[in-house]
Motif scaffolding. Structure first.
Motif, PDB file in Angstrom:
ATOM      1  N   ASN A   1      -8.914   7.283   7.658  1.00 48.06           N
ATOM      2  CA  ASN A   1      -7.889   6.219   6.723  1.00 48.06           C
ATOM      3  C   ASN A   1      -7.979   5.046   7.097  1.00 48.06           C
ATOM      4  O   ASN A   1      -7.210   4.845   8.395  1.00 48.06           O
ATOM      5  CB  ASN A   1      -6.775   7.275   6.731  1.00 48.06           C
ATOM      6  CG  ASN A   1      -5.787   6.559   5.680  1.00 48.06           C
ATOM      7  OD1 ASN A   1      -5.854   5.226   5.224  1.00 48.06           O
ATOM      8  ND2 ASN A   1      -4.698   7.238   5.342  1.00 48.06           N
ATOM      9  N   PHE A   2      -8.316   3.804   6.676  1.00 46.80           N
ATOM     10  CA  PHE A   2      -8.086   2.529   6.603  1.00 46.80           C
ATOM     11  C   PHE A   2      -6.920   2.000   6.891  1.00 46.80           C
ATOM     12  O   PHE A   2      -6.508   1.321   7.887  1.00 46.80           O
ATOM     13  CB  PHE A   2      -8.972   1.615   6.209  1.00 46.80           C
ATOM     14  CG  PHE A   2     -10.484   1.553   6.768  1.00 46.80           C
ATOM     15  CD1 PHE A   2     -10.678   0.905   7.766  1.00 46.80           C
ATOM     16  CD2 PHE A   2     -11.573   2.194   5.801  1.00 46.80           C
ATOM     17  CE1 PHE A   2     -12.189   0.839   8.274  1.00 46.80           C
ATOM     18  CE2 PHE A   2     -12.840   2.208   6.070  1.00 46.80           C
ATOM     19  CZ  PHE A   2     -13.113   1.519   7.560  1.00 46.80           C
ATOM     20  N   ILE A   3      -6.008   2.394   5.925  1.00 46.77           N
ATOM     21  CA  ILE A   3      -4.581   1.838   5.866  1.00 46.77           C
ATOM     22  C   ILE A   3      -3.910   2.371   7.096  1.00 46.77           C
ATOM     23  O   ILE A   3      -3.290   1.917   7.866  1.00 46.77           O
ATOM     24  CB  ILE A   3      -3.993   2.468   4.646  1.00 46.77           C
ATOM     25  CG1 ILE A   3      -4.608   1.641   3.449  1.00 46.77           C
ATOM     26  CG2 ILE A   3      -2.541   2.111   4.679  1.00 46.77           C
ATOM     27  CD1 ILE A   3      -4.161   2.353   2.153  1.00 46.77           C
ATOM     28  N   LEU A   4      -3.850   3.522   7.509  1.00 47.31           N
ATOM     29  CA  LEU A   4      -3.081   4.133   8.564  1.00 47.31           C
ATOM     30  C   LEU A   4      -3.907   3.709  10.246  1.00 47.31           C
ATOM     31  O   LEU A   4      -2.891   3.051  10.677  1.00 47.31           O
ATOM     32  CB  LEU A   4      -3.373   5.986   8.789  1.00 47.31           C
ATOM     33  CG  LEU A   4      -2.880   6.327  10.028  1.00 47.31           C
ATOM     34  CD1 LEU A   4      -1.411   6.290  10.067  1.00 47.31           C
ATOM     35  CD2 LEU A   4      -3.311   7.779  10.233  1.00 47.31           C
ATOM     36  N   SER A   5      -5.155   3.697  10.021  1.00 48.37           N
ATOM     37  CA  SER A   5      -5.810   2.901  11.255  1.00 48.37           C
ATOM     38  C   SER A   5      -5.423   1.628  11.396  1.00 48.37           C
ATOM     39  O   SER A   5      -5.167   1.133  12.440  1.00 48.37           O
ATOM     40  CB  SER A   5      -7.179   3.547  11.406  1.00 48.37           C
ATOM     41  OG  SER A   5      -7.482   4.576  11.295  1.00 48.37           O
ATOM     42  N   GLY A   6      -5.438   0.809  10.370  1.00 46.47           N
ATOM     43  CA  GLY A   6      -5.174  -0.496  10.348  1.00 46.47           C
ATOM     44  C   GLY A   6      -3.739  -1.016  10.728  1.00 46.47           C
ATOM     45  O   GLY A   6      -3.415  -1.752  11.465  1.00 46.47           O
ATOM     46  N   ASN A   7      -2.804  -0.161  10.403  1.00 44.55           N
ATOM     47  CA  ASN A   7      -1.311  -0.425  10.424  1.00 44.55           C
ATOM     48  C   ASN A   7      -0.914  -0.042  11.958  1.00 44.55           C
ATOM     49  O   ASN A   7      -0.136  -0.665  12.574  1.00 44.55           O
ATOM     50  CB  ASN A   7      -0.465   0.332   9.418  1.00 44.55           C
ATOM     51  CG  ASN A   7      -0.483  -0.671   8.155  1.00 44.55           C
ATOM     52  OD1 ASN A   7      -0.272  -1.654   8.299  1.00 44.55           O
ATOM     53  ND2 ASN A   7      -0.801   0.012   7.255  1.00 44.55           N
ATOM     54  N   LEU A   8      -1.596   1.036  12.300  1.00 47.15           N
ATOM     55  CA  LEU A   8      -1.419   1.548  13.797  1.00 47.15           C
ATOM     56  C   LEU A   8      -1.890   0.592  14.645  1.00 47.15           C
ATOM     57  O   LEU A   8      -1.513   0.140  15.875  1.00 47.15           O
ATOM     58  CB  LEU A   8      -1.753   3.044  13.920  1.00 47.15           C
ATOM     59  CG  LEU A   8      -1.240   4.209  13.420  1.00 47.15           C
ATOM     60  CD1 LEU A   8      -1.902   5.339  13.703  1.00 47.15           C
ATOM     61  CD2 LEU A   8       0.243   4.225  14.147  1.00 47.15           C
ATOM     62  N   PHE A   9      -3.064   0.063  14.408  1.00 50.02           N
ATOM     63  CA  PHE A   9      -3.911  -0.939  15.186  1.00 50.02           C
ATOM     64  C   PHE A   9      -2.925  -2.256  15.384  1.00 50.02           C
ATOM     65  O   PHE A   9      -2.656  -2.629  16.372  1.00 50.02           O
ATOM     66  CB  PHE A   9      -5.180  -1.135  14.847  1.00 50.02           C
ATOM     67  CG  PHE A   9      -6.039  -2.061  15.886  1.00 50.02           C
ATOM     68  CD1 PHE A   9      -5.718  -2.109  17.239  1.00 50.02           C
ATOM     69  CD2 PHE A   9      -7.231  -2.550  15.207  1.00 50.02           C
ATOM     70  CE1 PHE A   9      -6.557  -2.868  17.915  1.00 50.02           C
ATOM     71  CE2 PHE A   9      -8.107  -3.302  16.066  1.00 50.02           C
ATOM     72  CZ  PHE A   9      -7.829  -3.019  17.576  1.00 50.02           C
ATOM     73  N   ALA A  10      -2.369  -2.710  14.237  1.00 43.27           N
ATOM     74  CA  ALA A  10      -1.580  -3.944  14.272  1.00 43.27           C
ATOM     75  C   ALA A  10      -0.242  -3.647  15.002  1.00 43.27           C
ATOM     76  O   ALA A  10       0.126  -4.295  15.715  1.00 43.27           O
ATOM     77  CB  ALA A  10      -1.295  -4.228  12.760  1.00 43.27           C
ATOM     78  N   PHE A  11       0.291  -2.256  14.928  1.00 44.57           N
ATOM     79  CA  PHE A  11       1.590  -1.890  15.378  1.00 44.57           C
ATOM     80  C   PHE A  11       1.470  -2.074  17.038  1.00 44.57           C
ATOM     81  O   PHE A  11       2.193  -2.405  17.864  1.00 44.57           O
ATOM     82  CB  PHE A  11       2.226  -0.545  14.884  1.00 44.57           C
ATOM     83  CG  PHE A  11       3.183  -0.002  15.842  1.00 44.57           C
ATOM     84  CD1 PHE A  11       4.557  -0.503  15.456  1.00 44.57           C
ATOM     85  CD2 PHE A  11       3.074   0.942  16.751  1.00 44.57           C
ATOM     86  CE1 PHE A  11       5.633  -0.006  16.197  1.00 44.57           C
ATOM     87  CE2 PHE A  11       4.157   1.649  17.412  1.00 44.57           C
ATOM     88  CZ  PHE A  11       5.454   1.021  17.259  1.00 44.57           C
ATOM     89  N   PHE A  12       0.219  -1.228  17.548  1.00 41.22           N
ATOM     90  CA  PHE A  12       0.111  -1.124  18.906  1.00 41.22           C
ATOM     91  C   PHE A  12      -0.289  -2.394  19.566  1.00 41.22           C
ATOM     92  O   PHE A  12       0.239  -2.861  20.672  1.00 41.22           O
ATOM     93  CB  PHE A  12      -1.053  -0.013  19.333  1.00 41.22           C
ATOM     94  CG  PHE A  12      -0.187   1.510  19.266  1.00 41.22           C
ATOM     95  CD1 PHE A  12       0.756   1.880  19.981  1.00 41.22           C
ATOM     96  CD2 PHE A  12      -0.732   2.198  18.252  1.00 41.22           C
ATOM     97  CE1 PHE A  12       1.185   2.976  19.760  1.00 41.22           C
ATOM     98  CE2 PHE A  12      -0.299   3.492  18.004  1.00 41.22           C
ATOM     99  CZ  PHE A  12       0.822   3.698  19.046  1.00 41.22           C
TER     100      PHE A  12
END
Length: 169
Positions: A34-45
């Protein structure tokens, strides 16, 4: 890269921690895709790693604040437009927060730079963040328009082929 990983990280983001997080995010993406989940988690961390160093290296005067532009860009490129814009708002609010921290505690983070005060950094960083995300949004919108036009042409060609096949029969 090897030199940075061996020596202490006094004024640098914690690269070892970031590497572990990056590997974890790759595993999450591989599992869920899931790009949406992964992209937002990447931005968060990425934001978590950088926020710590921003407070250690000068608050609103920190050069690491400039690297925070990566969070909305990663969310925009990997997740979607809405995520990118939300991360931009978070970044702008964080920059304003740093501005007010510097106003409330004058001289706590202040560098001795003549002619530049905290409002200069607030306006400069805020403008830079908005401009970079805006440019990426323009390119993303243009790309979507091209893809949509190509899809419409493909549909039109399919209809024309079907019409020619009917006419030949």
């Amino acid at each position: 890269m090897v030199i940075v990983l061996v020596f202490p990280e006094e004024n640098l983001p914690p690269l070892r921690t970031a590497l572990v997080i990056l590997i974890g995010l790759a595993a999450i993406f591989r599992h869920w895709g899931n790009f949406i989940l992964s992209g937002n988690l990447f931005a968060f961390f990425l934001s978590l790693v950088l926020v710590r160093t921003i407070f250690q290296t000068g608050g609103i005067y920190s050069d690491n604040l400039l690297w925070m532009i990566s969070a909305p860009l990663l969310a925009l490129l990997f997740a979607n437009r809405l995520s990118g814009l939300l991360w931009l708002v978070v970044l702008l609010v964080f920059t304003v927060y740093l501005f007010y921290l510097d106003i409330q505690n004058p001289g706590f983070y202040r560098k001795q730079i003549e002619g530049f005060d905290e409002s200069y950094y607030l306006v400069s960083y805020g403008g830079l963040f908005i401009m970079v995300v805006g440019i990426i949004l323009v390119f993303a919108t243009g790309q979507e328009m091209i893809i949509k036009a190509l899809h419409e042409k493909q549909e039109e060609l399919s209809q024309q082929k079907a019409e020619l096949a009917r006419q030949t029969q």
